[in-house]
Write a protein that holds these residues in place. Sequence first.
Motif, PDB file in Angstrom:
ATOM      1  N   UNK A   1       1.302  -0.748   0.107  1.00  0.00           N
ATOM      2  CA  UNK A   1       0.407   0.298   0.225  1.00  0.00           C
ATOM      3  C   UNK A   1       0.591   1.143   0.171  1.00  0.00           C
ATOM      4  N   UNK A   2       0.201   2.414  -0.716  1.00  0.00           N
ATOM      5  CA  UNK A   2       1.240   3.568  -0.396  1.00  0.00           C
ATOM      6  C   UNK A   2      -0.049   4.792   0.007  1.00  0.00           C
ATOM      7  N   UNK A   3       0.753   5.594  -0.033  1.00  0.00           N
ATOM      8  CA  UNK A   3       0.336   7.450   0.379  1.00  0.00           C
ATOM      9  C   UNK A   3      -0.650   7.643  -0.111  1.00  0.00           C
ATOM     10  N   UNK A   4      -2.095   8.348   0.134  1.00  0.00           N
ATOM     11  CA  UNK A   4      -1.868   9.377  -1.145  1.00  0.00           C
ATOM     12  C   UNK A   4      -2.567  10.800  -1.456  1.00  0.00           C
ATOM     13  N   UNK A   5      -2.744  11.117   0.140  1.00  0.00           N
ATOM     14  CA  UNK A   5      -3.287  12.783   0.639  1.00  0.00           C
ATOM     15  C   UNK A   5      -4.306  12.987   0.218  1.00  0.00           C
ATOM     16  N   UNK A   6      -4.314  13.512  -0.620  1.00  0.00           N
ATOM     17  CA  UNK A   6      -5.426  14.662  -0.799  1.00  0.00           C
ATOM     18  C   UNK A   6      -6.742  13.900  -1.936  1.00  0.00           C
ATOM     19  N   UNK A   7      -6.219  12.513  -2.888  1.00  0.00           N
ATOM     20  CA  UNK A   7      -6.804  12.281  -3.726  1.00  0.00           C
ATOM     21  C   UNK A   7      -7.685  10.719  -3.166  1.00  0.00           C
ATOM     22  N   UNK A   8      -8.841  10.776  -3.630  1.00  0.00           N
ATOM     23  CA  UNK A   8     -10.200  10.211  -3.304  1.00  0.00           C
ATOM     24  C   UNK A   8     -10.146   8.793  -4.721  1.00  0.00           C
ATOM     25  N   UNK A   9     -10.125   7.698  -4.900  1.00  0.00           N
ATOM     26  CA  UNK A   9     -10.350   6.707  -3.023  1.00  0.00           C
ATOM     27  C   UNK A   9      -8.765   6.986  -3.073  1.00  0.00           C
ATOM     28  N   UNK A  10      -9.387   6.432  -1.509  1.00  0.00           N
ATOM     29  CA  UNK A  10      -7.091   6.160  -0.616  1.00  0.00           C
ATOM     30  C   UNK A  10      -6.935   4.988  -1.001  1.00  0.00           C
ATOM     31  N   UNK A  11      -5.537   5.128  -0.463  1.00  0.00           N
ATOM     32  CA  UNK A  11      -4.829   4.142  -0.285  1.00  0.00           C
ATOM     33  C   UNK A  11      -4.379   2.788  -1.657  1.00  0.00           C
ATOM     34  N   UNK A  12      -3.904   3.302  -2.589  1.00  0.00           N
ATOM     35  CA  UNK A  12      -3.808   2.621  -3.464  1.00  0.00           C
ATOM     36  C   UNK A  12      -3.329   0.709  -2.747  1.00  0.00           C
ATOM     37  N   UNK A  13      -3.925  -0.798  -3.263  1.00  0.00           N
ATOM     38  CA  UNK A  13      -3.488  -1.782  -2.962  1.00  0.00           C
ATOM     39  C   UNK A  13      -3.284  -2.600  -3.973  1.00  0.00           C
ATOM     40  N   UNK A  14      -1.807  -3.476  -4.011  1.00  0.00           N
ATOM     41  CA  UNK A  14      -1.308  -4.106  -4.940  1.00  0.00           C
ATOM     42  C   UNK A  14      -1.099  -5.225  -4.451  1.00  0.00           C
ATOM     43  N   UNK A  15      -1.038  -6.365  -5.477  1.00  0.00           N
ATOM     44  CA  UNK A  15      -0.115  -7.589  -5.322  1.00  0.00           C
ATOM     45  C   UNK A  15       0.508  -7.949  -6.211  1.00  0.00           C
ATOM     46  N   UNK A  16       1.514  -9.268  -6.031  1.00  0.00           N
ATOM     47  CA  UNK A  16       2.679  -9.201  -6.517  1.00  0.00           C
ATOM     48  C   UNK A  16       2.882 -10.755  -6.452  1.00  0.00           C
ATOM     49  N   UNK A  17       3.645 -11.770  -6.350  1.00  0.00           N
ATOM     50  CA  UNK A  17       3.972 -13.352  -6.304  1.00  0.00           C
ATOM     51  C   UNK A  17       5.925 -12.920  -6.480  1.00  0.00           C
ATOM     52  N   UNK A  18       6.309 -12.130  -7.406  1.00  0.00           N
ATOM     53  CA  UNK A  18       7.845 -11.445  -7.356  1.00  0.00           C
ATOM     54  C   UNK A  18       8.464 -10.685  -6.722  1.00  0.00           C
ATOM     55  N   UNK A  19       7.575  -9.802  -6.219  1.00  0.00           N
ATOM     56  CA  UNK A  19       8.283  -8.318  -5.545  1.00  0.00           C
ATOM     57  C   UNK A  19       8.536  -7.554  -7.113  1.00  0.00           C
ATOM     58  N   UNK A  20       8.440  -8.087  -7.957  1.00  0.00           N
ATOM     59  CA  UNK A  20       8.475  -7.283  -9.060  1.00  0.00           C
ATOM     60  C   UNK A  20       7.720  -6.407  -9.733  1.00  0.00           C
ATOM     61  N   UNK A  21       6.524  -7.544 -10.717  1.00  0.00           N
ATOM     62  CA  UNK A  21       5.571  -7.512 -10.927  1.00  0.00           C
ATOM     63  C   UNK A  21       4.862  -7.462 -10.080  1.00  0.00           C
ATOM     64  N   UNK A  22       3.609  -6.144 -10.326  1.00  0.00           N
ATOM     65  CA  UNK A  22       2.527  -5.635  -9.324  1.00  0.00           C
ATOM     66  C   UNK A  22       2.023  -5.138 -10.445  1.00  0.00           C
ATOM     67  N   UNK A  23       0.303  -5.430  -9.566  1.00  0.00           N
ATOM     68  CA  UNK A  23      -0.618  -5.382  -9.906  1.00  0.00           C
ATOM     69  C   UNK A  23      -1.702  -4.605  -8.926  1.00  0.00           C
ATOM     70  N   UNK A  24      -3.158  -3.643  -9.262  1.00  0.00           N
ATOM     71  CA  UNK A  24      -3.433  -3.178  -7.918  1.00  0.00           C
ATOM     72  C   UNK A  24      -4.890  -3.945  -8.581  1.00  0.00           C
ATOM     73  N   UNK A  25      -5.306  -4.128  -6.873  1.00  0.00           N
ATOM     74  CA  UNK A  25      -6.435  -5.508  -6.665  1.00  0.00           C
ATOM     75  C   UNK A  25      -7.629  -3.767  -6.286  1.00  0.00           C
ATOM     76  N   UNK A  26      -6.884  -2.743  -6.077  1.00  0.00           N
ATOM     77  CA  UNK A  26      -8.146  -1.865  -5.338  1.00  0.00           C
ATOM     78  C   UNK A  26      -7.703  -0.571  -4.416  1.00  0.00           C
ATOM     79  N   UNK A  27      -8.237  -0.460  -3.890  1.00  0.00           N
ATOM     80  CA  UNK A  27      -8.288   0.651  -3.425  1.00  0.00           C
ATOM     81  C   UNK A  27      -9.229   0.603  -1.403  1.00  0.00           C
ATOM     82  N   UNK A  28      -8.073   0.901  -0.443  1.00  0.00           N
ATOM     83  CA  UNK A  28      -8.163   0.844   0.827  1.00  0.00           C
ATOM     84  C   UNK A  28      -9.201   1.661   1.477  1.00  0.00           C
ATOM     85  N   UNK A  29      -9.602   3.192   1.266  1.00  0.00           N
ATOM     86  CA  UNK A  29     -10.622   3.858   1.622  1.00  0.00           C
ATOM     87  C   UNK A  29     -11.188   4.064  -0.507  1.00  0.00           C
ATOM     88  N   UNK A  30     -12.953   3.739   0.009  1.00  0.00           N
ATOM     89  CA  UNK A  30     -13.316   4.034  -1.171  1.00  0.00           C
ATOM     90  C   UNK A  30     -14.469   4.752  -1.164  1.00  0.00           C
TER      91      UNK A  30
END
Length: 517
Positions: free
Chosen positions: A28-57
């Motif tokens: 997860x990362x910061x988002x400050x004044x942007x909405x939705x808040x806190x994008x969340x990503x997944x990976x199986x190799x730490x290099x290739x990441x795919x966003x699967x949603x946001x935490x604060x929607x």
Amino acid sequence: MSTFKNPVIPGFYPDPSICRVGDVYYLVTSTFEYFPGIPIFKSKDLVNWSQIGHVLTRPSQLNLDGTPNSKGIYAATIRYHKGIFYVITTFVESQTGARRNFFVTAENPEGPWSDPYWLDDCPGIDTSLFFDDDGKVYVTANRRPPGGQLYPKHMEIWLQELDLETKQLTGEKYSLWDGALKYIHAQEAPHIYKVDGKYYLLIAEGGTGFTHSVTVARSESITGPYEGAKTNPILTHRHLGREYPIANVGHGDLVETTNGEWWMVCLGSRPYGGMYRNLGRESFLVPLKWEEGWPVVNPGKGIVEMEGVKPNLKEKRWPTEPACDHFDLPELRMQWNFIRTPREDFWSLDERPGYLRLHLKSERITEDVNPAFIGRRQCHINFAARTKMEFTPTNRNEVAGLVLLQNTDFHYRVECTQSEIRLVKREAGEEELLALQPYQHQKVFLKVEAYGQSYHFYFAEEQEKWEVLKEDVDGRILSTDVAGGFTGAYMGMYASSNGTDSSNYADFDYFEYIGLK
């Protein structure tokens, strides 16, 4: 030997936090004044990441009404414990307002996530969670030292137990740390790990700029006392000079892989055209090993590299988002964001299928409001972005078009009006008309190309028949080094009736973004 390129998540994705569940890694990362808040990503190799949603929607989770530039949601931490995901973070109301900390939970990282559990008497920023072997849970964050600050931005790291039943802090607050080196300021971003029976406290120090760094301390007891590593800081780029291609490195979080390797995710910036960082702070990956009971970052090199040896994990690539969004899905794709919390449905994907319809709002993008703006991050130093818009303004107050945004006071607007297309530069709250072309057609194609800090703006009545609006425009006003703050540059679609009521709208057929060599 297989290598990867940094940053692993390019563009404005700062303050990365990571956890592993089985063989899947979540970030997860910061988002400050942007909405939705806190994008969340997944990976199986730490290099290739795919966003699967946001935490604060949902607005019930994130009320950004009136939040100034670069306030709002600060560094989040993600952890997993006994079937539950936890994300804890700080909401900063204003420059001088409260720093309020809360956490949310979910059984599925894609959501839905709970409404916030607000923590009483939880000062500071950059909250983190630690689940100990004995079942106890702890919160760490920073605060001003109870004895007073000895130098500017002098902070300390504190710890207190969290009661998961009451969702509140309990017991005594413990002071853990107030600096690896005298006068290295802004102690923040604490994370605790337990390795071989010892507790390790990872801290960011030196601020988020050129002097940013990561330090570490350890203790036999979670409440301390903590001993700092003699090798501190264990990661920084401040000694590499201002021409090194990665700067501002700091704010790390550690993860152990299924193969027993250790890696750190951290933030960094890629300056270009001088010490200018339009892309903001991005998420980088760097290896870590343990030597004589202490973590060593990228042994033999000690820095974050643009290209490094991949983790010893099977590569897993994910489907990528298309370069061109034709707005043919029932919901907006995950790369799109709003400025502050949207309180009304001013956009639609079904009123005209295959188009994004933006209803004009009276709010302006120059105000601390939620304007009719839908944008995405700039993720490349060189890029091209284009869109096709249909818009029939009915009076001189109605405008729509394309915005390249750093914040309310630093941006470029390509606006279509009743009679013209104009390029407006807004710097430090003052506006300058850079270009104006007569134009009275309902349909228009708009394009911007950037090569380093040189931005070029074009328009067309027919596809690919581009006319110059303005070339070689200075992109440096889109960097935090000029505009201030903590965010990276955005670009997107905008519509406004400039303080008046309107029932009008602008239709966008597509939006294409491509990184260029």
